[in-house]
Every structure is written in C-alpha cells, then in structure tokens.
Scaffold this motif. Structure first.
Motif, short mmCIF file in Angstrom:
data_model
loop_
_atom_site.label_atom_id
_atom_site.label_comp_id
_atom_site.label_asym_id
_atom_site.label_seq_id
_atom_site.Cartn_x
_atom_site.Cartn_y
_atom_site.Cartn_z
N GLY A 95 1.01 -28.75 25.50
CA GLY A 95 -0.43 -29.02 25.60
C GLY A 95 -1.15 -27.80 26.12
O GLY A 95 -0.64 -26.68 26.06
N LEU A 96 -2.35 -28.03 26.66
CA LEU A 96 -3.12 -26.92 27.20
C LEU A 96 -2.33 -26.20 28.29
O LEU A 96 -2.52 -25.01 28.53
CB LEU A 96 -4.45 -27.43 27.76
CG LEU A 96 -5.42 -27.97 26.71
CD1 LEU A 96 -6.60 -28.67 27.36
CD2 LEU A 96 -5.91 -26.83 25.81
N GLY A 97 -1.46 -26.93 28.95
CA GLY A 97 -0.62 -26.35 30.00
C GLY A 97 0.17 -25.15 29.52
O GLY A 97 0.32 -24.17 30.25
N SER A 106 3.88 -34.47 23.30
CA SER A 106 3.29 -34.85 24.58
C SER A 106 3.42 -33.71 25.59
O SER A 106 2.48 -33.37 26.30
CB SER A 106 3.97 -36.10 25.12
OG SER A 106 3.61 -36.30 26.46
N ALA A 107 4.60 -33.12 25.64
CA ALA A 107 4.84 -32.06 26.63
C ALA A 107 4.01 -30.82 26.33
O ALA A 107 3.39 -30.24 27.22
CB ALA A 107 6.33 -31.71 26.65
N PHE A 128 3.57 -31.35 35.49
CA PHE A 128 2.47 -31.53 34.54
C PHE A 128 2.94 -31.21 33.12
O PHE A 128 2.61 -31.91 32.17
CB PHE A 128 1.31 -30.62 34.94
CG PHE A 128 0.05 -30.85 34.15
CD1 PHE A 128 -0.78 -31.91 34.44
CD2 PHE A 128 -0.29 -30.00 33.10
CE1 PHE A 128 -1.94 -32.13 33.71
CE2 PHE A 128 -1.45 -30.21 32.37
CZ PHE A 128 -2.28 -31.28 32.68
N LYS A 129 3.73 -30.15 33.01
CA LYS A 129 4.20 -29.72 31.69
C LYS A 129 5.01 -30.81 30.99
O LYS A 129 4.83 -31.06 29.82
CB LYS A 129 5.10 -28.47 31.82
CG LYS A 129 4.43 -27.15 31.93
CD LYS A 129 3.55 -26.74 30.78
CE LYS A 129 3.97 -27.16 29.43
NZ LYS A 129 3.26 -28.29 28.87
N THR A 158 3.57 -41.79 30.76
CA THR A 158 3.64 -41.33 29.37
C THR A 158 5.06 -41.39 28.83
O THR A 158 5.31 -41.93 27.75
CB THR A 158 3.13 -39.88 29.28
OG1 THR A 158 1.73 -39.88 29.52
CG2 THR A 158 3.40 -39.28 27.92
N SER A 205 4.82 -33.91 31.31
CA SER A 205 4.07 -35.19 31.22
C SER A 205 4.68 -36.28 32.09
O SER A 205 4.85 -37.41 31.66
CB SER A 205 4.05 -35.70 29.78
OG SER A 205 3.66 -34.70 28.89
N TYR A 214 -9.46 -33.39 30.62
CA TYR A 214 -8.69 -32.80 29.51
C TYR A 214 -9.50 -32.89 28.22
O TYR A 214 -9.54 -31.96 27.41
CB TYR A 214 -7.38 -33.58 29.35
CG TYR A 214 -6.19 -32.80 28.83
CD1 TYR A 214 -5.26 -32.24 29.70
CD2 TYR A 214 -5.95 -32.67 27.47
CE1 TYR A 214 -4.14 -31.55 29.23
CE2 TYR A 214 -4.83 -31.99 26.99
CZ TYR A 214 -3.93 -31.44 27.88
OH TYR A 214 -2.83 -30.77 27.40
N LEU A 251 -1.28 -39.33 26.35
CA LEU A 251 -1.98 -39.77 27.56
C LEU A 251 -2.67 -41.11 27.32
O LEU A 251 -2.59 -42.03 28.13
CB LEU A 251 -3.02 -38.73 27.99
CG LEU A 251 -2.49 -37.56 28.82
CD1 LEU A 251 -3.46 -36.39 28.77
CD2 LEU A 251 -2.28 -38.00 30.27
#
Ligand code: PHE
Length: 457
Positions: A27-29, A24-25, A228-229, A236, A231, A107, A326
C-alpha cells in the motif's frame, strides 16, 4: 428468498489467496514510508532491524490472525465471539473495525491525491514544471477544497463498487489482475531509475549500513512499520483468512506475503532514490517526496511523462487494494452479523468514510478550511492516524499474541496450521509458539509504552 442460509464466499485458489493478501499488505506504506524511513534511519542497518521485526512480531501475529479467521470462517467480531464465547476477547474485533474506519478516514484522503496525480499525469500536466510550480500544484491539490473532496469520493466509489461485487468477483478479480501489473510497472520504473547517471548515490542512500544512525527511536519505528505494513491489528488478516481455501498452508502464505511485500518496498526505494539523487534533489519526507519531487524529476527525463503515469498508476493500485482489505473488515461484519446485504454494507461504509474522511481532507494543512481546528496540538487528520497506528494497532496486536499464546490449546493450533495433519509443521510450530508467547508480547509492550509516552528511549 433468503430462507436457506447463504453459502459463504471464499477465494477460489492458492494464487487468489496470495494476491489478495499481498494486495492488502502492499500500500502507500511501501511507496513512501518504507524508502524514506530506511534512508533516514541508517539504510541497511534499519533494514536489518525491520526484517527482525517482521520475523519476530509481524509474521507470528499474522499467523495468529490467520488461525482465528480460517478456523472460524467469520468476520473479525464474529470470529472472536465464536472462538471464545461470552468473553471480552471479541473487543479485539470491535477495536479492529474501529481502527479500520479511522485508518480509512485519512488513507482515502491521500489515495484521492494519488488518483488526482494520476489524472494530471495522463493530461500531461507536469510537463516543464519547476520547483515553484510543483509546490503550488501540490498546495492546490491538498487545500482545494472541492477537488480533494471530489477525488476522495471517487476513491470511495471505486472501493464500494469492488466490494459490493463480492469476495470472488470483486476482491479476487481486482487483486489477481492488478498485483502482477504493479510488479511490471515498478520494474519499468526501476530500470529507468538505475540507468540514470549518478544512480549509485541513490542506492547508497538506501542501502549504506550505518549503525550510528540506528537509535532506539529507529528500532521502534521499524517495529511500528512492520505492523502497519503487514496490515495487522485491524482485523484485516482475520477477515481475509476467513476466505482462504481449506488446504492453504498458512505458514507458507504468511511468509510469501511478507517476503514479497518487502521486495515491493525495496523496488519502490530503488525507483525513487536514484532518480531523486540523479537530479540533485533532496530526498524530502513523505508526501513532499511523492507529490512534489517525483513529478519534478520524472518530468525532466526522457519518457518522463509515461513513467509518471506508470508511477502514479502503480501507487493507485497499491492504495486501492489496501483499502479494499481495510473496508472489507466492516463490510464482512455488517453483512454477517447485522444481516445486511454486501451491497448495502459496502455502500453504507463508503458513504460513512467519505463523510467523516472529509474532516481529514479539510484539516490536512494549516491553510485548509479546518486547518485552524486542533485538539491537543493535532488536527483531525493527525488524530485519526495517531489513534489508529499508535494506540489501537499495537493494543490489538498484543492482545492477539496473548490470546493465541496463552488462551488457545496448542493442540488446536497444531490441527489448524497442519491442515489436520496434512502438513509437516514439526520444525516451525515450536518456533512459532515460543515467539508468539514470549518474544512478540514483550516487544509490543515496549513499543506501546513508548508510543503513548510512558517512557522515551
Ligand atoms: N498495509 C497497508 C500499507 O502498507 C496499510 C494497511 C494497514 C492495510 C492495515 C490494511 C490494514 O499501506
């Protein structure tokens, strides 16, 4: 036939808990936001501030969400209603469900581009591209209109299929297989990047400690990124922790996930910047870096196409496992509170996201079909991003820290975090309690007021 209450699903082991939460953590980030912002805002100096934000805001709130989820073993809205019956706290959950949809609208659009680029890399489409063709390929990819919509629908189909399979057979199985693979792929890209001539310059860009670039804006950016990183503020982590094992050490899981997530971000930066500098390119921002610069430079080096496949595959994995978490927020909510089957909840959510997400996809560029439609200076894509990241997430994070810090008995927190006395939390508990009561809310209020423009540093 549904008379017996169904046994609630959960993750089967500590390792499954770790990989799902990390999935979850990550991601695109990690792959474009983190490296770019780090380089932009002073490298090592920004990194230091980011780590402080993770420690003093991100981690405590993550622990708070873990408490709410595992204690109640319910979806985000149900959990808060159970914890504080009849109160308005349940709106943290409601805002979380809303935020998870809003984030998914844009996203899923960006994830669609990533899938498409993986597909193009597999076809060898990037062989011999130039700056001009890289630009026009990216333009075609995002303006479409048919191809980006199709890829967004494919992304949502994958997410729906995995979620419909359930917590154990869907989320757990996917993340346990894919997260280790992501590490292997990113390390392959790192080795290649570090053995290029001139790699040092890229590492310099990422790691030089330049305190003069460390403006107030940089500090606020680091705080927002930490949020954001990890989550947070979306429900979530509440939802996932409701599937954690009874004997899981919540403090340890949070710390391990935050640490590994930061390592992935650094590994991504190490794969990207030495490569970009070694080919004399400008480290452009965001999507440009990921979708134009990377294909351009990778395609010019030996084994480039294989590395491009590896790179876009690992980015697809990161985006997909983040999206699973998400969309699990509404899926858990609708299946538990509305009595829907998981299948229906997953398919319904995915269809809804794809339908509204198309608005984001069609408004991404000024040349897009809906590119001309702006409200107060922002198109759909930007509004979805702005309302979720700058408004709902910080408000939710603040409320969570206040709920945990002031409205839950310390004894109850201690019982849950120590697994009813099984773990020794004598040192960490007072630290955590102090930070979530005083430090996290203060920092969040500052970020929030800045984000909505009440004051600017
Ligand atoms: N942490 C994910 C990333 O870095 C994004 C995310 C935000 C996932 C909120 C779930 C909830 O891309």
């Amino acid at each position: 036939m549904g008379i017996e209450p169904k046994k609630r699903e959960g993750f089967s082991s500590g390792l499954a808990v770790f990989f799902a939460t990390l999935g979850s953590a990550v991601g695109l980030g990690n792959i474009w936001k983190f490296p770019y912002l780090t380089g932009e805002y002073g490298g090592g100096a920004f990194l230091l501030v980011y780590l402080v934000c993770i420690l003093f805001v991100g981690l405590p709130i993550m622990f708070g969400e873990f408490y709410i989820g595992r204690k109640t073993r319910k979806n985000a809205i149900g959990a808060l209603s159970q914890l504080k019956p009849g109160s308005a706290w349940k709106y943290i959950g409601t805002m979380g469900v809303a935020a998870s949809y809003l984030i998914m609208f844009f996203y899923s659009c960006v994830a669609g581009w990533v899938y498409f680029y993986l597909f193009k890399a597999l076809l060898g489409d990037f062989a011999g591209i130039t700056m001009e063709t890289a630009k026009s390929q990216f333009g075609d990819a995002i303006i479409g209109p048919l191809s980006p919509i199709l890829w967004q629908v494919i992304v949502m189909t994958v997410v729906a299929v995995v979620l419909a399979a359930g917590v154990k057979h869907g989320i757990e199985k996917m993340t346990k297989t894919l997260m280790p693979l992501l590490f292997v792929l990113i390390i392959i890209c790192d080795i290649r990047a570090l053995t290029l001539p001139g790699a040092g310059e890229g590492l310099n860009f990422l790691f030089q400690v330049d305190f003069s670039k460390l403006s107030a804006a940089a500090i606020l950016t680091a705080l927002g990124l930490a949020f954001f990183k990890l989550s947070l503020g979306v429900g979530t982590m509440m939802t996932y922790s409701s599937y954690f094992t009874e004997d899981n050490n919540l403090f340890a899981t949070g710390a391990k996930v935050a640490l590994s997530d930061t390592v992935v971000s650094l590994l991504a930066g190490i794969a990207i910047f030495p490569t970009v500098f070694s080919f004399g390119m400008e480290p452009g921002a965001g999507p440009g870096l990921l979708f134009m610069t990377i294909p351009l430079v990778f395609s010019q080096m030996p084994l480039g196409n294989i590395l491009l496949v590896a790179f876009f595959f690992l980015t697809s994995i990161a985006a997909t496992t983040a999206m699973l978490s998400l969309v699990e927020v509404p899926v858990a909510y609708f299946s538990e509170e509305w009595g829907m089957s998981r299948k229906k909840a997953a398919i319904g959510s995915a269809v809804g996201i794809a339908m509204i997400g198309i608005l984001a996809t069609l408004s991404v560029d000024k040349n897009s079909i809906l590119g001309g439609y702006t409200f107060f200076g922002r198109g759909f894509f930007d509004w979805f991003d702005y309302i979720s990241s700058n408004i709902l997430l910080p408000i939710n994070g603040l409320l969570t820290s206040l709920l945990i810090g002031y409205c839950i008995k310390r004894k109850d927190l201690e019982l849950e975090f120590s697994n009813h006395g099984a773990l020794n939390i004598k040192v960490i508990m007072p630290l955590f309690y102090f930070i979530i009561r005083y430090v996290s809310p203060f920092l969040l209020i500052v970020v929030f007021l800045n984000a909505i423009g009440v004051f600017k540093f």
